[in-house]
Write an enzyme that holds these catalytic residues in place. Structure first.
Site, PDB file in Angstrom:
ATOM      1  N   HIS A  78      -4.477  88.222 -16.664  1.00 24.84           N
ATOM      2  CA  HIS A  78      -5.495  89.117 -16.114  1.00 24.84           C
ATOM      3  C   HIS A  78      -6.616  89.380 -17.113  1.00 24.84           C
ATOM      4  O   HIS A  78      -7.800  89.361 -16.755  1.00 24.84           O
ATOM      5  CB  HIS A  78      -4.868  90.434 -15.665  1.00 24.84           C
ATOM      6  CG  HIS A  78      -3.890  90.282 -14.545  1.00 24.84           C
ATOM      7  ND1 HIS A  78      -3.114  91.325 -14.072  1.00 24.84           N
ATOM      8  CD2 HIS A  78      -3.539  89.194 -13.802  1.00 24.84           C
ATOM      9  CE1 HIS A  78      -2.336  90.881 -13.094  1.00 24.84           C
ATOM     10  NE2 HIS A  78      -2.574  89.601 -12.921  1.00 24.84           N
ATOM     11  N   HIS A 235      -6.185  87.508  -5.411  1.00 23.69           N
ATOM     12  CA  HIS A 235      -5.464  87.682  -6.673  1.00 23.69           C
ATOM     13  C   HIS A 235      -4.951  86.352  -7.205  1.00 23.69           C
ATOM     14  O   HIS A 235      -4.925  86.139  -8.427  1.00 23.69           O
ATOM     15  CB  HIS A 235      -4.302  88.663  -6.540  1.00 23.69           C
ATOM     16  CG  HIS A 235      -3.669  88.935  -7.869  1.00 23.69           C
ATOM     17  ND1 HIS A 235      -4.218  89.795  -8.795  1.00 23.69           N
ATOM     18  CD2 HIS A 235      -2.569  88.400  -8.461  1.00 23.69           C
ATOM     19  CE1 HIS A 235      -3.487  89.787  -9.894  1.00 23.69           C
ATOM     20  NE2 HIS A 235      -2.472  88.947  -9.720  1.00 23.69           N
ATOM     21  N   ASP A 239      -5.542  84.874 -10.905  1.00 26.17           N
ATOM     22  CA  ASP A 239      -4.521  84.285 -11.775  1.00 26.17           C
ATOM     23  C   ASP A 239      -4.915  82.880 -12.223  1.00 26.17           C
ATOM     24  O   ASP A 239      -4.737  82.506 -13.391  1.00 26.17           O
ATOM     25  CB  ASP A 239      -3.176  84.226 -11.052  1.00 26.17           C
ATOM     26  CG  ASP A 239      -2.431  85.550 -11.064  1.00 26.17           C
ATOM     27  OD1 ASP A 239      -2.813  86.453 -11.834  1.00 26.17           O
ATOM     28  OD2 ASP A 239      -1.451  85.680 -10.300  1.00 26.17           O
ATOM     29  N   HIS A 262       1.694  80.081 -11.772  1.00 26.18           N
ATOM     30  CA  HIS A 262       1.404  79.909 -13.195  1.00 26.18           C
ATOM     31  C   HIS A 262       1.924  78.581 -13.736  1.00 26.18           C
ATOM     32  O   HIS A 262       1.249  77.923 -14.531  1.00 26.18           O
ATOM     33  CB  HIS A 262       2.000  81.073 -13.982  1.00 26.18           C
ATOM     34  CG  HIS A 262       1.451  82.403 -13.586  1.00 26.18           C
ATOM     35  ND1 HIS A 262       0.127  82.745 -13.745  1.00 26.18           N
ATOM     36  CD2 HIS A 262       2.046  83.488 -13.016  1.00 26.18           C
ATOM     37  CE1 HIS A 262      -0.071  83.983 -13.307  1.00 26.18           C
ATOM     38  NE2 HIS A 262       1.080  84.451 -12.861  1.00 26.18           N
TER      39      HIS A 262
END
Length: 304
Positions: A78, A235, A239, A262
């Protein structure tokens, strides 16, 4: 004001909070850094600097963590997204423990910190990673792909086994204040059914309705609801921007991601860096290299 220069924050600014997964109190400080130093995490309790680099990624379970020896910094995506989205090339990110504070679960608090600090131009040209050939990585029905483009574009499709987060997409071209307006305020989210499992694994100890969207079987549990109708996909874009910041410089390319997380984002970064034939690095030397209108935070609207 010129636009080819690298930038850092103009002064030290701090915030406090808790780590999303550790649940431990954390204080974060953004501090000016020299030109060409990039983003560096500093574990103040250990006096160890951990550069924000893909080869130092040690964990991608529910967040991205980097480490150098025993000095680990978790949930970096973030603050990395905020720095990248606001066009900061060099910064010391000082933290007094093992995890970046989650604050409200978005990048907006870090954007506010950067705005409070202001920015300072430096006497060095910005470097860009220019994608020249498509690079793609898949894992079953998950996809992360970078294509050549004249700016930085992210197109993300989130698709979870839940009626509120099924086939939700968001696309953004990062120009001027687009990150601040369209992406920064989107919060992290989780499903209520997964919380017990995450906590049993030692994760989400600091999670609450104050720093995450929580979804039960039928509805959003947060009394204030969503900040955007497509906040989940936004969001995931946030990321992805933070994860791609571990390339070490702004990107000129178009990211297409489907159900990526991720781990896949970092696998794509590794694949790009391992193949010099798919990209090149350019450095701006004057305003003559910059298009007439203000460049995007993570790229330029026209090819260099």
């Amino acid at each position: 004001m010129t636009y080819w220069n690298q930038r850092t924050v103009a002064k030290r600014v701090s915030c406090t909070g808790v780590g999303l997964h550790s649940g431990k109190p954390a204080t974060l400080t953004l501090a000016p850094a020299p030109a060409d130093s990039g983003i560096t995490f500093v574990r103040m309790d250990l006096d160890v600097e951990v550069p924000a680099r893909n080869d130092l990624v040690v964990d991608t379970m529910l967040s991205t963590s980097v480490a150098l020896g025993a000095a680990r910094v978790s949930t970096v995506e973030h603050v990395l997204a905020a720095l990248a989205g606001m066009g900061i090339d060099n910064c010391r990110v000082e933290v007094d423990g093992p995890e970046i504070p989650i604050v409200d679960g978005s990048a907006a608090p870090f954007v506010c910190l950067i705005q409070e600090a202001g920015t300072r131009q430096q006497r060095a040209g910005r470097r860009y990673l220019v994608v020249d050939q498509p690079v793609e990585i898949r894992d079953g029905d998950k996809l992360a792909r970078l294509d050549p483009a004249d700016g930085f574009v992210v197109d993300f499709t989130a698709d979870f086994d839940h009626p509120l987060v099924t086939n939700q997409s968001f696309r953004v071209a990062l120009s001027d204040r687009a990150f601040e307006r369209e992406v920064a305020r989107a919060r992290t989210f989780c499903f209520r059914r997964d919380i017990e499992r995450m906590q049993a694994a030692g994760l989400a100890k600091g999670g609450s309705l104050d720093n995450a969207i929580v979804i039960d079987e039928f509805s959003i549990l947060n009394p204030e609801g969503l900040r955007f109708p497509d906040e989940f996909a936004r969001h995931k874009v946030l990321d992805a921007i933070g994860d791609l910041a571990l390339l070490g410089m702004p990107v000129l390319g178009a990211l297409t991601a489907v159900k990526s997380g991720h781990a896949l984002n970092q696998a794509l970064v590794r694949k790009v860096l391992a193949d010099p034939g798919c990209h090149r690095v350019v450095r701006l030397t004057s305003d003559a290299d910059v298009p007439a209108r203000r460049p995007v935070a993570l790229g330029l609207p026209e090819a260099i």
